[in-house]
Design a protein around this motif. Sequence first.
Motif, PDB file in Angstrom:
ATOM      1  N   TYR A 137       0.749  -1.118  -0.021  1.00 55.13           N
ATOM      2  CA  TYR A 137       0.064  -0.040  -0.075  1.00 55.13           C
ATOM      3  C   TYR A 137       0.794   1.304  -0.159  1.00 55.13           C
ATOM      4  O   TYR A 137       0.575   2.304  -0.519  1.00 55.13           O
ATOM      5  CB  TYR A 137      -0.841   0.125   1.344  1.00 55.13           C
ATOM      6  N   GLN A 138       2.087   1.125   0.555  1.00 54.29           N
ATOM      7  CA  GLN A 138       2.876   2.274   0.871  1.00 54.29           C
ATOM      8  C   GLN A 138       3.922   2.478  -0.361  1.00 54.29           C
ATOM      9  O   GLN A 138       4.685   3.655  -0.076  1.00 54.29           O
ATOM     10  CB  GLN A 138       3.551   2.141   2.151  1.00 54.29           C
ATOM     11  N   VAL A 139       3.950   1.609  -1.286  1.00 53.12           N
ATOM     12  CA  VAL A 139       5.038   1.726  -2.231  1.00 53.12           C
ATOM     13  C   VAL A 139       5.022   3.231  -3.111  1.00 53.12           C
ATOM     14  O   VAL A 139       6.289   3.592  -3.051  1.00 53.12           O
ATOM     15  CB  VAL A 139       4.786   0.537  -3.327  1.00 53.12           C
ATOM     16  N   GLY A 140       3.860   3.515  -3.339  1.00 50.72           N
ATOM     17  CA  GLY A 140       3.828   4.754  -4.218  1.00 50.72           C
ATOM     18  C   GLY A 140       4.559   6.052  -3.396  1.00 50.72           C
ATOM     19  O   GLY A 140       5.234   6.804  -4.041  1.00 50.72           O
ATOM     20  N   ARG A 141       4.024   5.887  -2.134  1.00 48.91           N
ATOM     21  CA  ARG A 141       4.619   7.134  -1.380  1.00 48.91           C
ATOM     22  C   ARG A 141       6.161   7.037  -1.311  1.00 48.91           C
ATOM     23  O   ARG A 141       7.008   8.100  -1.614  1.00 48.91           O
ATOM     24  CB  ARG A 141       4.000   7.367  -0.074  1.00 48.91           C
ATOM     25  N   ILE A 142       6.516   5.829  -1.006  1.00 51.06           N
ATOM     26  CA  ILE A 142       8.045   5.588  -0.845  1.00 51.06           C
ATOM     27  C   ILE A 142       8.752   5.977  -2.066  1.00 51.06           C
ATOM     28  O   ILE A 142       9.849   6.539  -1.976  1.00 51.06           O
ATOM     29  CB  ILE A 142       8.301   4.189  -0.357  1.00 51.06           C
ATOM     30  N   ALA A 143       8.337   5.467  -3.092  1.00 55.79           N
ATOM     31  CA  ALA A 143       9.025   5.696  -4.477  1.00 55.79           C
ATOM     32  C   ALA A 143       8.987   7.046  -4.806  1.00 55.79           C
ATOM     33  O   ALA A 143      10.237   7.363  -5.272  1.00 55.79           O
ATOM     34  CB  ALA A 143       8.333   4.853  -5.593  1.00 55.79           C
ATOM     35  N   SER A 147      12.587   9.167  -4.785  1.00 60.21           N
ATOM     36  CA  SER A 147      13.041   8.937  -6.222  1.00 60.21           C
ATOM     37  C   SER A 147      13.368   7.590  -6.898  1.00 60.21           C
ATOM     38  O   SER A 147      14.255   7.613  -7.561  1.00 60.21           O
ATOM     39  CB  SER A 147      14.126  10.136  -6.616  1.00 60.21           C
ATOM     40  N   LEU A 148      12.611   6.560  -6.412  1.00 64.35           N
ATOM     41  CA  LEU A 148      12.740   5.375  -7.026  1.00 64.35           C
ATOM     42  C   LEU A 148      11.634   4.951  -7.620  1.00 64.35           C
ATOM     43  O   LEU A 148      10.539   5.388  -7.701  1.00 64.35           O
ATOM     44  CB  LEU A 148      13.100   4.445  -5.879  1.00 64.35           C
ATOM     45  N   THR A 149      11.707   3.975  -8.592  1.00 66.16           N
ATOM     46  CA  THR A 149      10.516   3.289  -9.468  1.00 66.16           C
ATOM     47  C   THR A 149       9.810   2.520  -8.292  1.00 66.16           C
ATOM     48  O   THR A 149      10.493   1.939  -7.202  1.00 66.16           O
ATOM     49  CB  THR A 149      11.065   2.433 -10.552  1.00 66.16           C
ATOM     50  N   THR A 150       8.609   2.160  -8.517  1.00 71.24           N
ATOM     51  CA  THR A 150       7.815   1.447  -7.932  1.00 71.24           C
ATOM     52  C   THR A 150       8.191  -0.118  -7.780  1.00 71.24           C
ATOM     53  O   THR A 150       8.405  -0.844  -6.731  1.00 71.24           O
ATOM     54  CB  THR A 150       6.244   1.367  -8.029  1.00 71.24           C
ATOM     55  N   ASP A 151       8.870  -0.344  -9.083  1.00 70.96           N
ATOM     56  CA  ASP A 151       9.318  -1.857  -9.134  1.00 70.96           C
ATOM     57  C   ASP A 151      10.695  -2.014  -8.090  1.00 70.96           C
ATOM     58  O   ASP A 151      10.736  -3.116  -7.647  1.00 70.96           O
ATOM     59  CB  ASP A 151       9.812  -2.126 -10.639  1.00 70.96           C
ATOM     60  N   VAL A 152      11.409  -0.846  -8.071  1.00 73.02           N
ATOM     61  CA  VAL A 152      12.570  -1.022  -6.991  1.00 73.02           C
ATOM     62  C   VAL A 152      12.170  -1.203  -5.716  1.00 73.02           C
ATOM     63  O   VAL A 152      12.607  -2.135  -4.863  1.00 73.02           O
ATOM     64  CB  VAL A 152      13.491  -0.069  -7.179  1.00 73.02           C
ATOM     65  N   VAL A 153      11.235  -0.460  -5.390  1.00 70.21           N
ATOM     66  CA  VAL A 153      10.516  -0.446  -3.789  1.00 70.21           C
ATOM     67  C   VAL A 153       9.809  -1.920  -3.614  1.00 70.21           C
ATOM     68  O   VAL A 153      10.137  -2.550  -2.479  1.00 70.21           O
ATOM     69  CB  VAL A 153       9.691   0.576  -3.584  1.00 70.21           C
ATOM     70  N   ARG A 154       9.197  -2.454  -4.707  1.00 65.23           N
ATOM     71  CA  ARG A 154       8.215  -3.634  -4.419  1.00 65.23           C
ATOM     72  C   ARG A 154       9.446  -4.789  -4.410  1.00 65.23           C
ATOM     73  O   ARG A 154       9.372  -5.863  -3.584  1.00 65.23           O
ATOM     74  CB  ARG A 154       7.324  -3.856  -5.646  1.00 65.23           C
ATOM     75  N   LEU A 181      15.972  -0.009   7.018  1.00 66.65           N
ATOM     76  CA  LEU A 181      17.409   0.238   6.804  1.00 66.65           C
ATOM     77  C   LEU A 181      17.875  -0.257   5.578  1.00 66.65           C
ATOM     78  O   LEU A 181      18.783   0.442   4.955  1.00 66.65           O
ATOM     79  CB  LEU A 181      17.990  -0.691   7.722  1.00 66.65           C
ATOM     80  N   ALA A 182      17.113  -1.241   4.785  1.00 69.84           N
ATOM     81  CA  ALA A 182      17.405  -1.630   3.648  1.00 69.84           C
ATOM     82  C   ALA A 182      17.143  -0.399   2.489  1.00 69.84           C
ATOM     83  O   ALA A 182      17.968  -0.256   1.704  1.00 69.84           O
ATOM     84  CB  ALA A 182      16.830  -2.584   3.211  1.00 69.84           C
ATOM     85  N   LEU A 183      16.318   0.480   2.527  1.00 69.84           N
ATOM     86  CA  LEU A 183      15.775   1.523   1.887  1.00 69.84           C
ATOM     87  C   LEU A 183      16.917   2.672   2.026  1.00 69.84           C
ATOM     88  O   LEU A 183      17.369   3.072   1.011  1.00 69.84           O
ATOM     89  CB  LEU A 183      14.494   2.364   2.276  1.00 69.84           C
ATOM     90  N   ASP A 184      17.341   2.856   3.500  1.00 70.11           N
ATOM     91  CA  ASP A 184      18.394   3.927   3.743  1.00 70.11           C
ATOM     92  C   ASP A 184      19.893   3.215   2.912  1.00 70.11           C
ATOM     93  O   ASP A 184      20.537   4.108   2.368  1.00 70.11           O
ATOM     94  CB  ASP A 184      18.703   4.027   5.295  1.00 70.11           C
ATOM     95  N   GLN A 185      19.972   2.081   2.828  1.00 70.97           N
ATOM     96  CA  GLN A 185      21.365   1.673   2.457  1.00 70.97           C
ATOM     97  C   GLN A 185      21.208   1.690   0.950  1.00 70.97           C
ATOM     98  O   GLN A 185      22.188   2.205   0.223  1.00 70.97           O
ATOM     99  CB  GLN A 185      21.601   0.142   2.701  1.00 70.97           C
ATOM    100  N   LYS A 186      20.014   1.607   0.185  1.00 74.57           N
ATOM    101  CA  LYS A 186      19.846   1.751  -1.301  1.00 74.57           C
ATOM    102  C   LYS A 186      20.014   3.210  -1.764  1.00 74.57           C
ATOM    103  O   LYS A 186      20.430   3.538  -2.878  1.00 74.57           O
ATOM    104  CB  LYS A 186      18.453   1.015  -1.486  1.00 74.57           C
TER     105      LYS A 186
END
Length: 187
Positions: A137-143, A147-154, A181-186
């Motif tokens: 549900y939160q993928v769009g907001r995070i992407a 500034s990531l694609t939704t595919d990367v977040v998924r 934490l994984a998002l912060d590293q990416k």
Amino acid sequence: MLRPALVLFASLTLVCGILYPVVVTGIGKVAFADKAAGSLIVQNGKVVGSSLIGQEFSAPKYFWGRLSATSPMPYNATSSGGSNFGPSNPALIDAVKGRITALKAADPGNTLPIPVDLVTASGSGLDPEISLAAAYYQVGRIARERSLTTDVVRSMIDANQLTRTLGFFGEPRVNVLALNLALDQKH
């Protein structure tokens, strides 16, 4: 009568107060070393949290976990417990409405149904995990925020997915702290 009572008292104190705790602690440290030590997550030599206790994330660039009903602050491990509000309690209804408003304000274009675990607290108030539906549900907001694609977040959600315990207990889920934490590293 006094001597047998004292001998029994000393014996039970030794067995129940010393031997049993030492044996159980030893078994825990050998068989479940990580969990016995608190399942701490260490990053760059610093403890950043535990995989067993949730943390509050409210910045739009992070995945948000379940609400915490602990007081005086969210995710207070010394005050574990739910709100005990029934489904018709106005305080619970107001809390759910407030969280729905916050979710919609953070991602106004999201038309997906809001998963229940994003608007309600758990029985402990300390849940470190959310359902896959809540994460997706939160993928769009995070992407958008990162500034990531939704595919990367998924794909990050999929990479951090936890399966059912023993193959049939519970539901697939994701640990919010590990995912953030994984998002912060990416990024």
